[in-house]
Write a protein that holds these residues in place. Sequence first.
Motif, PDB file in Angstrom:
ATOM      1  N   ASN A 130       0.884  -1.167   0.000  1.00  0.00           N
ATOM      2  CA  ASN A 130       0.000   0.000   0.000  1.00  0.00           C
ATOM      3  C   ASN A 130       0.924   1.219   0.000  1.00  0.00           C
ATOM      4  O   ASN A 130       1.263   1.766   1.050  1.00  0.00           O
ATOM      5  CB  ASN A 130      -0.908   0.014   1.232  1.00  0.00           C
ATOM      6  N   THR A 131       1.383   1.614  -1.174  1.00  0.00           N
ATOM      7  CA  THR A 131       2.281   2.762  -1.290  1.00  0.00           C
ATOM      8  C   THR A 131       1.447   4.039  -1.322  1.00  0.00           C
ATOM      9  O   THR A 131       0.330   4.037  -1.834  1.00  0.00           O
ATOM     10  CB  THR A 131       3.134   2.671  -2.567  1.00  0.00           C
ATOM     11  N   TRP A 132       2.001   5.110  -0.763  1.00  0.00           N
ATOM     12  CA  TRP A 132       1.209   6.336  -0.690  1.00  0.00           C
ATOM     13  C   TRP A 132       2.096   7.575  -0.690  1.00  0.00           C
ATOM     14  O   TRP A 132       3.298   7.496  -0.421  1.00  0.00           O
ATOM     15  CB  TRP A 132       0.320   6.334   0.548  1.00  0.00           C
ATOM     16  N   ALA A 133       1.465   8.694  -0.979  1.00  0.00           N
ATOM     17  CA  ALA A 133       2.134   9.998  -0.895  1.00  0.00           C
ATOM     18  C   ALA A 133       1.085  11.072  -0.671  1.00  0.00           C
ATOM     19  O   ALA A 133      -0.070  10.927  -1.073  1.00  0.00           O
ATOM     20  CB  ALA A 133       2.935  10.294  -2.158  1.00  0.00           C
ATOM     21  N   VAL A 134       1.521  12.151  -0.017  1.00  0.00           N
ATOM     22  CA  VAL A 134       0.697  13.344   0.177  1.00  0.00           C
ATOM     23  C   VAL A 134       1.634  14.546   0.144  1.00  0.00           C
ATOM     24  O   VAL A 134       2.735  14.489   0.673  1.00  0.00           O
ATOM     25  CB  VAL A 134      -0.119  13.289   1.493  1.00  0.00           C
ATOM     26  N   LEU A 135       1.217  15.597  -0.525  1.00  0.00           N
ATOM     27  CA  LEU A 135       1.968  16.848  -0.575  1.00  0.00           C
ATOM     28  C   LEU A 135       1.222  17.853   0.298  1.00  0.00           C
ATOM     29  O   LEU A 135       0.099  18.245  -0.030  1.00  0.00           O
ATOM     30  CB  LEU A 135       2.069  17.349  -2.013  1.00  0.00           C
ATOM     31  N   GLN A 136       1.835  18.199   1.428  1.00  0.00           N
ATOM     32  CA  GLN A 136       1.164  19.116   2.341  1.00  0.00           C
ATOM     33  C   GLN A 136       1.139  20.528   1.777  1.00  0.00           C
ATOM     34  O   GLN A 136       1.958  20.897   0.940  1.00  0.00           O
ATOM     35  CB  GLN A 136       1.849  19.079   3.707  1.00  0.00           C
ATOM     36  N   ARG A 137       0.192  21.303   2.228  1.00  0.00           N
ATOM     37  CA  ARG A 137      -0.020  22.667   1.736  1.00  0.00           C
ATOM     38  C   ARG A 137       1.265  23.492   1.796  1.00  0.00           C
ATOM     39  O   ARG A 137       1.532  24.291   0.917  1.00  0.00           O
ATOM     40  CB  ARG A 137      -1.128  23.336   2.561  1.00  0.00           C
ATOM     41  N   ASP A 138       2.103  23.279   2.825  1.00  0.00           N
ATOM     42  CA  ASP A 138       3.341  24.045   2.964  1.00  0.00           C
ATOM     43  C   ASP A 138       4.475  23.504   2.084  1.00  0.00           C
ATOM     44  O   ASP A 138       5.601  23.988   2.143  1.00  0.00           O
ATOM     45  CB  ASP A 138       3.782  24.108   4.420  1.00  0.00           C
ATOM     46  N   GLY A 139       4.165  22.484   1.254  1.00  0.00           N
ATOM     47  CA  GLY A 139       5.161  21.915   0.351  1.00  0.00           C
ATOM     48  C   GLY A 139       5.901  20.721   0.909  1.00  0.00           C
ATOM     49  O   GLY A 139       6.736  20.131   0.221  1.00  0.00           O
ATOM     50  N   THR A 140       5.612  20.333   2.142  1.00  0.00           N
ATOM     51  CA  THR A 140       6.275  19.183   2.754  1.00  0.00           C
ATOM     52  C   THR A 140       5.768  17.891   2.118  1.00  0.00           C
ATOM     53  O   THR A 140       4.559  17.630   2.125  1.00  0.00           O
ATOM     54  CB  THR A 140       6.011  19.138   4.271  1.00  0.00           C
ATOM     55  N   PRO A 141       6.677  17.087   1.565  1.00  0.00           N
ATOM     56  CA  PRO A 141       6.258  15.809   0.991  1.00  0.00           C
ATOM     57  C   PRO A 141       6.297  14.702   2.053  1.00  0.00           C
ATOM     58  O   PRO A 141       7.235  14.621   2.842  1.00  0.00           O
ATOM     59  CB  PRO A 141       7.309  15.557  -0.086  1.00  0.00           C
ATOM     60  N   LEU A 142       5.275  13.876   2.069  1.00  0.00           N
ATOM     61  CA  LEU A 142       5.245  12.683   2.913  1.00  0.00           C
ATOM     62  C   LEU A 142       4.949  11.512   2.000  1.00  0.00           C
ATOM     63  O   LEU A 142       4.083  11.598   1.134  1.00  0.00           O
ATOM     64  CB  LEU A 142       4.150  12.791   3.981  1.00  0.00           C
TER      65      LEU A 142
END
Length: 118
Positions: A47-59
């Motif tokens: 279950n690979t995932w990613a999210v780009l936070q509003r401040d530009g922080t990648p998770l």
Amino acid sequence: MYQIKNVVNDRGSKYAVSGGSAVSREAVDVFLKDLKKDKKFARATHNTWAVLQRDGTPLKSDDGEAGAGMVIMRMLERAQLFDHVIVVTRWYGGKHLGGDRFRHVQDCVQAYFDARGY
């Protein structure tokens, strides 16, 4: 949570994509926990995932599928989609896919974007 199941089938491996709002790492953890309430997703190989936070922080997390989280992240960056987690799920079919697995991750994310109008 929005899901598209059976996006790609290749050499026995099956792929699905899910996504939804996630404004923090804690929100991602809640999303993944909810996703895995479905035993099929809990038993998935990756279950690979990613999210780009509003401040530009990648998770992101590859969950054992080396490089897949970065593929999702790059697509989120190009779409400028913030605070939205995308999870690509793979059920391993017994045969290695080599570089095709990255194309399949891209196809899943694109299918999600298309279905959601991003």
